[in-house]
Design an enzyme around this catalytic site. Structure first.
Site, PDB file in Angstrom:
ATOM      1  N   HIS A 117      -0.981   8.848   7.255  1.00  0.00           N
ATOM      2  CA  HIS A 117      -0.471   7.935   5.746  1.00  0.00           C
ATOM      3  C   HIS A 117      -2.136   8.660   5.553  1.00  0.00           C
ATOM      4  CE1 HIS A 117      -1.464   5.366   2.376  1.00  0.00           C
ATOM      5  NE2 HIS A 117      -0.332   5.244   2.556  1.00  0.00           N
ATOM      6  N   CYS A 149       1.257  10.902   0.584  1.00  0.00           N
ATOM      7  CA  CYS A 149       1.351   9.182  -0.550  1.00  0.00           C
ATOM      8  C   CYS A 149       0.668   9.759  -1.582  1.00  0.00           C
ATOM      9  CB  CYS A 149       0.567   8.015  -0.011  1.00  0.00           C
ATOM     10  SG  CYS A 149       0.388   6.684  -1.251  1.00  0.00           S
ATOM     11  N   HIS A 163       5.614   8.699  -0.009  1.00  0.00           N
ATOM     12  CA  HIS A 163       5.820   7.822  -0.738  1.00  0.00           C
ATOM     13  C   HIS A 163       5.780   8.095  -1.957  1.00  0.00           C
ATOM     14  CE1 HIS A 163       3.443   4.946   2.725  1.00  0.00           C
ATOM     15  NE2 HIS A 163       5.090   5.535   2.824  1.00  0.00           N
ATOM     16  N   ASP A 212       6.519   3.498  -3.490  1.00  0.00           N
ATOM     17  CA  ASP A 212       5.531   2.590  -3.452  1.00  0.00           C
ATOM     18  C   ASP A 212       5.240   1.716  -4.681  1.00  0.00           C
ATOM     19  OD1 ASP A 212       3.740   1.685  -1.163  1.00  0.00           O
ATOM     20  OD2 ASP A 212       2.730   3.779  -1.274  1.00  0.00           O
ATOM     21  N   HIS A 213       4.588   0.887  -3.771  1.00  0.00           N
ATOM     22  CA  HIS A 213       4.177  -0.249  -4.900  1.00  0.00           C
ATOM     23  C   HIS A 213       5.137  -0.706  -6.381  1.00  0.00           C
ATOM     24  CE1 HIS A 213      -0.315   0.606  -3.258  1.00  0.00           C
ATOM     25  NE2 HIS A 213       0.689  -0.209  -2.196  1.00  0.00           N
ATOM     26  N   TYR A 266       4.468  -5.456  -3.474  1.00  0.00           N
ATOM     27  CA  TYR A 266       5.506  -5.294  -2.377  1.00  0.00           C
ATOM     28  C   TYR A 266       6.796  -6.519  -3.504  1.00  0.00           C
ATOM     29  CZ  TYR A 266       4.064  -1.770   0.147  1.00  0.00           C
ATOM     30  OH  TYR A 266       3.030  -1.061   0.863  1.00  0.00           O
TER      31      TYR A 266
END
Ligand code: DNO
Length: 391
Positions: free
Chosen positions: A240, A278, A305, A348-349, A365
Site C-alpha cells: 500500500h 491507492c 483503492h 476507500d473512505h 469507514y
C-alpha cells in the site's frame, strides 16, 4: 472490476447481510483479533472464509497481513517474525485467499488531523492540515529538530497556533492523529493505549539512523524472504502506498512516487511482488500524476483503492467526492478495466452523512457515506463497461 468492501470482522456493526444488499461482491478483511506477529492458523482463516461464503460473498483480499515494526527497522527478532509471516501466507494460500495487502510505513499508518471537516452541504470529510500536523510534531511530540522540516511561514503559523490552542484541542489532535486513526489499523496502537504520546516517541526512537536507503533495504530483505512463499501458492502481495506520500516526522517513507514504486517492483522481479493502487494516497501528493501511474503500474497492480483528494497550495488536503479531485477515478476505472478486468477494488473512505456521525464506525469507514461512494463508483463502472461494449 470486482466490487469489494472493507469489513472489520464479525464485530463490525456493518454486517455481511447488509453488504450483500448493496451490491458488494467480495470482502476485504483480516484476522483482526490475532496479535501482531503471530501466526494466522489455517483453521481460523478457513472458519472466517466459510462464514463469509455463507452469505454468498467471497473473501477476496486480505487487508492487511501486518508487517511487524521490527521487520521494518530490522530488529533482532525480524527473522522469527518473517518466518511467522511466511507461515501465515502459506495458510492463506492453502485456504485459497490469494491477494494480500500490506504496508511498510514506519510507526504511523495514514495521517489526518480532522475526521469531521464540515462541508457546505452539511456532510463532513477527512482532512489533513499541515500546520496542525507540524504543531503536533513540534509542540506535542517535541521532536528534536522538527522545526527544520517546515518553512519559515509554516513555523510562524505553528507558533501562532501555540498561543491560542486550548488543552481540549490538543487532546483532540492527539486523539485524532494517534488513537482514532491508528487504533483500528495499526498494530502499534491497538487496544487501550494509556500514554499515546510517550508510546509514539518510543517508536520513533527505534528509527534513529534509518534513512530512506536503509528502509528500502529492509523492505527488500523482507520481500526476498516472503515472495518465494507467495509464488509457491500463486499469491499476490501488494504494498500500500504511504498516506500521505511523503516523509513525515523525520521518518523515511518509501512508497510515495513513481520512482519509489519502480524501485520496489524491481527489487524482487516477480508478479507476486505487486502494488495496491491507492488512488487516494497517491493523489494527495502534488508530484503524482495518478492516471499516468495507473497506466504504468497496471500490470503489477493486484488491488485498487478508489478514492480521491483535493490538494491545496499550502499542502493541506481533503478527501474529495469520489467523482472529483486529483484521483480521476473515471479515468482510472477505464485504465484498469482495459488492462486488468476483474481486479478487486474497494471504495476507500467515505463522507459522514445522514446520521453517519452518530455511529461508532471506524474513522473513514462510515456506512452511508461509503455506500454512497460505492453507488457513485458502480455508476462509473457501468458507464465504462458500456463504453467498452460500444467499441
Ligand atoms: C486507512 C487505510 C490504511 C491501509 C493500510 C494497508 O484507511 O487505507 O490503513 O489499509 O495501510 O496496509
Amino acid at each position: 472490476m470486482e466490487k469489494t468492501w472493507r469489513w472489520f470482522g464479525k464485530k463490525d456493526p456493518i454486517t455481511l447481510d447488509m453488504l450483500r444488499q448493496i451490491g458488494v461482491e467480495g470482502i476485504v478483511t483480516a484476522l483482526h483479533d490475532v496479535p501482531n506477529g503471530e501466526i494466522w492458523t489455517f483453521d481460523a482463516i478457513f472458519e472466517l472464509k466459510t462464514y463469509i461464503g455463507s452469505f454468498g460473498l467471497r473473501w477476496s483480499v486480505v487487508e492487511s497481513l501486518p508487517v511487524s515494526e521490527s521487520i521494518k527497522y530490522a530488529g533482532a527478532d525480524r527473522d522469527i517474525l518473517i518466518d511467522n509471516y511466511k507461515v501465515s501466507l502459506s495458510n492463506l494460500g492453502k485456504a485459497g485467499i490469494k491477494t494480500v495487502c500490506y504496508n511498510f510505513m514506519p510507526v504511523i499508518d495514514w495521517i489526518r488531523t480532522d475526521l469531521d471537516y464540515k462541508l457546505p452541504d452539511g456532510t463532513s470529510t477527512l482532512y489533513f492540515d499541515k500546520v496542525r500536523f507540524a504543531y503536533f510534531d513540534c509542540y506535542i511530540l517535541n521532536r528534536a529538530g522538527a522545526a527544520n522540516d517546515y518553512s519559515t511561514d509554516e513555523m510562524k503559523q505553528v507558533n501562532e497556533l501555540n498561543k491560542t490552542i486550548t488543552e481540549d484541542e490538543k487532546a483532540e489532535l492527539i486523539n485524532t492523529i494517534i488513537v482514532k486513526t491508528q487504533g483500528f489499523v495499526n498494530e502499534n496502537f491497538k487496544g487501550n493505549v494509556q500514554k499515546p504520546v510517550e508510546l509514539f516517541n518510543q517508536l520513533l526512537a527505534l528509527y534513529k539512523g534509518i534513512d530512506k536507503n536503509q528502509l528500502r533495504e529492509n523492505l527488500k530483505y523482507f520481500l526476498t524472504c516472503v515472495i518465494p512463499t507467495a509464488e509457491q501458492y500463486g499469491m499476490k502481495l501488494c504494498i500500500h502506498p504511504d498516506d500521505p506520500p511523503f516523509p513525515v516526522l523525520g521518518l523515511p517513507r518509501i512508497v510515495g512516487n513513481t520512482e519509489d514504486i519502480e524501485w520496489i517492483l524491481n527489487a524482487v522481479k516477480s508478479n507476486s511482488n505487486g502494488l495496491t493502487f491507492c488512488a487516494g494516497s497517491l493523489s494527495s501528493g502534488l508530484h503524482n500524476d495518478v492516471p499516468a501511474m495507473a497506466k504504468q503500474f497496471a500490470a503489477r497492480t493486484h488491488f485498487v483503492h478508489l478514492r480521491s483528494t483535493e490538494v491545496y497550495e499550502n499542502g493541506n488536503f481533503m478527501e474529495a467526492s469520489h467523482l472529483e479531485g486529483r484521483g480521476h477515478l473515471v479515468e482510472l476505472v477505464r485504465i484498469f478495466e482495459k488492462e486488468k478486468p476483474g481486479l478487486p477494488m474497494r471504495v476507500d473512505h467515505g463522507k459522514l452523512m445522514l446520521g453517519d456521525g452518530n455511529t461508532k464506525h471506524n474513522p473513514g469507514y462510515s456506512f452511508l457515506g461509503r455506500m454512497f461512494a460505492l453507488a457513485q463508483v458502480s455508476g462509473i463502472l457501468a458507464a465504462v463497461e458500456h463504453e467498452g461494449s460500444l467499441k
